[in-house]
Design a protein around this motif. Structure first.
Motif, PDB file in Angstrom:
ATOM      1  N   ALA A 103      -9.562  14.589  80.000  1.00  0.00           N
ATOM      2  CA  ALA A 103     -10.062  13.601  81.056  1.00  0.00           C
ATOM      3  C   ALA A 103      -9.303  13.290  82.039  1.00  0.00           C
ATOM      4  O   ALA A 103      -8.208  12.558  81.606  1.00  0.00           O
ATOM      5  CB  ALA A 103     -11.035  12.600  80.322  1.00  0.00           C
ATOM      6  N   VAL A 104      -9.473  13.403  83.230  1.00  0.00           N
ATOM      7  CA  VAL A 104      -8.487  12.789  84.322  1.00  0.00           C
ATOM      8  C   VAL A 104      -9.055  12.046  85.122  1.00  0.00           C
ATOM      9  O   VAL A 104     -10.282  11.910  85.679  1.00  0.00           O
ATOM     10  CB  VAL A 104      -8.216  14.165  85.104  1.00  0.00           C
ATOM     11  N   THR A 105      -8.316  10.638  85.221  1.00  0.00           N
ATOM     12  CA  THR A 105      -8.583   9.656  86.350  1.00  0.00           C
ATOM     13  C   THR A 105      -7.717   9.639  87.460  1.00  0.00           C
ATOM     14  O   THR A 105      -6.949  10.551  87.405  1.00  0.00           O
ATOM     15  CB  THR A 105      -8.635   8.353  85.814  1.00  0.00           C
ATOM     16  N   ALA A 106      -8.015   8.955  88.230  1.00  0.00           N
ATOM     17  CA  ALA A 106      -7.379   8.994  89.976  1.00  0.00           C
ATOM     18  C   ALA A 106      -6.806   7.869  90.341  1.00  0.00           C
ATOM     19  O   ALA A 106      -6.977   6.665  89.872  1.00  0.00           O
ATOM     20  CB  ALA A 106      -8.632   9.572  91.078  1.00  0.00           C
ATOM     21  N   THR A 107      -5.594   8.092  90.913  1.00  0.00           N
ATOM     22  CA  THR A 107      -4.558   6.972  91.293  1.00  0.00           C
ATOM     23  C   THR A 107      -4.552   7.258  93.071  1.00  0.00           C
ATOM     24  O   THR A 107      -4.536   8.207  93.355  1.00  0.00           O
ATOM     25  CB  THR A 107      -3.358   6.777  90.532  1.00  0.00           C
ATOM     26  N   ASP A 108      -4.171   5.986  93.572  1.00  0.00           N
ATOM     27  CA  ASP A 108      -3.729   6.126  95.040  1.00  0.00           C
ATOM     28  C   ASP A 108      -2.302   6.062  95.085  1.00  0.00           C
ATOM     29  O   ASP A 108      -1.599   6.471  94.027  1.00  0.00           O
ATOM     30  CB  ASP A 108      -4.187   4.784  95.491  1.00  0.00           C
ATOM     31  N   VAL A 109      -1.717   5.952  96.241  1.00  0.00           N
ATOM     32  CA  VAL A 109      -0.407   6.244  96.832  1.00  0.00           C
ATOM     33  C   VAL A 109       0.525   5.270  96.003  1.00  0.00           C
ATOM     34  O   VAL A 109       1.664   5.482  95.869  1.00  0.00           O
ATOM     35  CB  VAL A 109      -0.291   6.234  98.162  1.00  0.00           C
ATOM     36  N   ASP A 110      -0.010   4.075  95.789  1.00  0.00           N
ATOM     37  CA  ASP A 110       0.821   3.104  94.817  1.00  0.00           C
ATOM     38  C   ASP A 110       0.636   3.132  93.514  1.00  0.00           C
ATOM     39  O   ASP A 110       0.723   2.175  92.848  1.00  0.00           O
ATOM     40  CB  ASP A 110       0.218   1.604  95.439  1.00  0.00           C
ATOM     41  N   ASP A 111       0.043   4.232  93.021  1.00  0.00           N
ATOM     42  CA  ASP A 111      -0.305   4.197  91.360  1.00  0.00           C
ATOM     43  C   ASP A 111      -1.363   3.266  90.875  1.00  0.00           C
ATOM     44  O   ASP A 111      -1.330   2.803  90.099  1.00  0.00           O
ATOM     45  CB  ASP A 111       1.235   4.242  90.582  1.00  0.00           C
ATOM     46  N   TYR A 122     -11.461   8.002  75.978  1.00  0.00           N
ATOM     47  CA  TYR A 122     -11.515   9.430  76.355  1.00  0.00           C
ATOM     48  C   TYR A 122     -10.693   9.801  77.658  1.00  0.00           C
ATOM     49  O   TYR A 122     -10.276  10.823  77.799  1.00  0.00           O
ATOM     50  CB  TYR A 122     -13.021   9.911  76.626  1.00  0.00           C
ATOM     51  N   VAL A 123     -10.176   8.828  78.264  1.00  0.00           N
ATOM     52  CA  VAL A 123      -9.481   9.031  79.706  1.00  0.00           C
ATOM     53  C   VAL A 123      -8.110   9.723  78.745  1.00  0.00           C
ATOM     54  O   VAL A 123      -7.229   8.908  78.184  1.00  0.00           O
ATOM     55  CB  VAL A 123      -9.227   7.845  80.290  1.00  0.00           C
ATOM     56  N   SER A 124      -7.385  10.920  79.507  1.00  0.00           N
ATOM     57  CA  SER A 124      -6.267  11.480  78.934  1.00  0.00           C
ATOM     58  C   SER A 124      -5.253  10.992  79.828  1.00  0.00           C
ATOM     59  O   SER A 124      -4.245  10.400  79.314  1.00  0.00           O
ATOM     60  CB  SER A 124      -6.447  13.036  78.959  1.00  0.00           C
TER      61      SER A 124
END
Length: 216
Positions: A103-111, A122-124
């Motif tokens: 399971a993939v979550t999302a980050t922005d340019v600043d992490d 469950y977030v991997s």
């Protein structure tokens, strides 16, 4: 395009072959599908020779879909899915929340974490998923945000690993992704970033270690 673009844009794994499965139809409120269509699509994938399954979609827990997910993992497929964009207090989204899935979550340019991303055990891992420039329908380009495009980045990285070492199992691919991820948030694994932000360079080094300089 985030996975395999090789024209004006360059995807994570530009040499990867995409086997597109149409399991969703457009609706006024977004793409929609049914259990039968998703299960049929996964069955087709199981017989296709594919090694990585990108599932940039979310929905409710579904026993029939989970059965097919289990069968796909046992067959040796790396399954990658979106953690979801339903907010920090939302219930787990599936198929990402199944234990056989990365399971993939999302980050922005600043992490920093995407504010609407789901949280949970469950977030991997995390991957870039905010204001990502991608190809769009009708020969256009645009920016997209969400755990779905972050999922595509991880699927591309999984493809690179398997291309480097075709003998890798799904468990080994997942272990490499989590072990080499850049720790973000609370120290160690957490419910926001999982193991952290995937690191393509470090992940690929596990299959091709840097050689020491030698003098003669």
């Amino acid at each position: 395009s985030a996975i395999a673009a090789h024209g004006r844009l360059l995807g994570v794994a530009p040499a990867a072959h995409i086997l597109s499965v149409r399991a969703f139809d457009a609706a006024s409120f977004g793409a929609v599908s049914t259990t039968t269509r998703i299960v049929d699509g996964l069955q087709w994938v199981n017989n296709s020779g594919a090694r990585v399954v990108n599932m940039s979609f979310t929905g409710p827990d579904d026993p029939k879909m989970h059965e097919m997910i289990v069968a796909s993992r046992r067959k040796g497929l790396v399954l990658v899915a979106a953690a979801g964009n339903d907010g920090p207090n939302a219930a787990p989204d599936f198929p990402g929340a199944y234990p056989e899935v990365i399971a993939v979550t999302a980050t922005d340019v600043d992490d920093k974490l995407l504010t609407v991303a789901n949280r949970g055990r469950y977030v991997s891992v995390a991957a870039p998923g905010v204001d990502i420039f991608v190809a769009a329908p009708n020969a256009k380009y645009g920016f997209t945000t969400g755990t779905s495009v972050a999922t595509a980045h991880v699927s591309g990285l999984a493809a690179l690993l398997i291309d480097r070492n075709p003998s890798l199992t799904p468990d080994q691919v997942q272990a490499i992704l989590t072990r080499t991820a850049k720790d973000l948030g609370a120290p160690g694994r957490d419910d926001e970033y999982g193991a952290g932000l995937v690191d393509a360079y470090e992940a690929l080094l596990t299959q091709a270690p840097a050689t020491a300089d030698r003098t003669h």
